[in-house]
Design an enzyme around this catalytic site. Structure first.
Site, PDB file in Angstrom:
ATOM      1  CE1 TYR A 101       1.709   0.732   0.562  1.00  0.00           C
ATOM      2  CE2 TYR A 101      -0.546   0.273  -0.120  1.00  0.00           C
ATOM      3  CZ  TYR A 101       0.533  -0.002   0.683  1.00  0.00           C
ATOM      4  OH  TYR A 101       0.459  -1.014   1.594  1.00  0.00           O
ATOM      5  CD  GLU A 189       3.509  -1.785   2.560  1.00  0.00           C
ATOM      6  OE1 GLU A 189       2.547  -1.493   3.272  1.00  0.00           O
ATOM      7  OE2 GLU A 189       4.650  -1.335   2.774  1.00  0.00           O
TER       8      GLU A 189
END
Ligand code: GDP
Ligand code: MN
Length: 376
Positions: A101, A189
């Site tokens: 991530y 993201e």
């Protein structure tokens, strides 16, 4: 403003972040054609402005053209968290060794971009944030220095030990920071950033939000706007001179003034109720505006009661009351309404409303409690 994954991928590509190829499709036959053209394993991905698509069944791997077609049939038209899937991305599928991530957001406390990275990437990242927050590294990036080579490598070493991967990651982090700054993003993201079987890092999902107040200087971003149903309503409200934001509750509020609207929502919450919206009708008492506001409230199926809270200043309560009556005469309202008027000419206003046998109350607290009681 939010953009879709396929749009975030376009920006990533422009800035040199490795992403897989993909074709945007609106119909099952588009998907068939795309899968045939790509001629390899693909992943069919719902394009909706919300996360958690994978868990909802909106992301499906397809080995053959037939698989892709049946995935498209399942995904197109599907409802994901209240969003209907109207398009899918058919992307090259990759073999994944591991998912990471990477994210950036604006942190007001440190007045900087907060860089977040974790080796626990993938669809469970929210769970990781809750149960194991230490697994997400958080590093504020000094806006004067930007993302230096040193900093990018330092963060990359937290995730990878193989120097080849560290180099790729550092390069991606620097580019991601550049996108964030250049586009006035409030959130970027990549989840997941993956290691492929060829030991290459690739972004296979992208999410971006932007600061609406900066869109005037971001024409290339602004044109990407594809408003969802709620946002379309908000834009329409703006055209009628109303500021409207939909919320999740069931008490529809109509208020004059943004500050009073905030206070109204607070008081509803205080008494245990839940506002269905923020709605500021501004200073004017024109029946047209009131009708537009009423229609807006009534078009929301969650609204079970309407609470009108007017504070008369330059706007006079008797004017507002006449506007309200004219509006209510013209439309059918079959849910309870409660009206609170206070300030300039309130008494005259209340008299006009009472004549119509509509419930009035003296204080904001009374109004909130009346509304809550009406639906419990
Ligand atoms: P999200 O659920 O909305 O975040 O959608 P993602 O695009 O992140 O996809 C969800 C999950 O599907 C990912 O975390 C991966 O595990 C899986 N996935 C997506 N694309 C691929 C792919 O190309 N290959 C493989 N093997 N898995 C994929
Ligand atoms: Mn994802």
């Amino acid at each position: 403003m939010k953009i879709h994954e396929y749009q975030a991928r376009q920006l990533f590509r422009e800035y040199g972040i490795p992403v897989t190829d993909g074709i945007l499709c609106h119909t099952v036959s588009d998907v068939e054609k795309a899968a045939r053209e790509m001629n390899r394993m693909v992943v069919v991905k719902a394009q909706v402005l919300t996360g958690g698509r994978g868990k909802a069944g909106g992301v499906k791997l397809a080995k053959t053209v037939n698989d892709a077609v049946s995935a498209a049939k399942q995904i197109l038209g599907m409802d994901i968290k209240g969003y209907t899937v109207e398009k899918v991305l058919v992307a090259d599928a990759v073999e994944i060794q591991k998912e990471y991530y990477v994210g950036m957001t604006i942190d007001r406390n440190t007045k900087s971009v907060l860089f977040m990275a974790s080796s626990e990437g993938g669809v469970e990242i929210e769970e990781v944030a809750k149960t194991n927050p230490e697994a997400i590294h958080k590093i504020p990036i000094d806006p004067d220095l930007g993302m230096s080579d040193f900093m990018a490598r330092k963060i990359a070493f937290k995730l990878f030990s193989d120097i080849n991967l560290v180099k790729q990651a550092a390069d991606i982090f620097k580019k991601l920071y550049k996108i964030c700054i250049n586009t006035d993003a409030s959130l970027v993201e990549i989840n997941p950033l993956v290691i492929t079987n060829e030991n290459k890092l690739m972004a296979i999902d992208g999410k971006m939000n932007f600061d609406d107040n900066a869109l005037y200087r971001q024409p290339e971003i602004a044109v990407m706007n594809e408003p969802d149903e709620d946002e379309k309503k908000e834009l329409k409200a703006k055209e009628s001179g109303l500021s409207y934001i939909r919320l999740d509750g069931n008490i529809g509020c109509m208020v004059n003034g943004a500050g009073l609207a905030m206070a109204t929502m607070d008081v509803i919450k205080h008494f245990g109720g839940s506002p269905a919206n923020f709605l500021d009708i501004g200073g004017s008492s024109s029946p047209k505006k009131v009708i537009a506001a009423m229609n807006l409230l009534l078009s929301d199926k969650n609204v079970k009661v309407i609470m009108i809270n007017i504070f008369g200043g330059i706007t006079r309560c008797d004017d507002v009351a006449r506007g309200l009556i004219t509006a209510l005469d013209e439309m059918k309202v079959d849910i309870p309404i409660v009206i609170r008027l206070s300030g300039t000419n309130a008494e005259e206003g209340l008299r006009i409303i009472k004549e119509k046998n509509l419930p009035t109350v003296k204080s904001l607290s009374d109004a909130a409690q009346y509304a809550i009681k009406a639906i419990s």
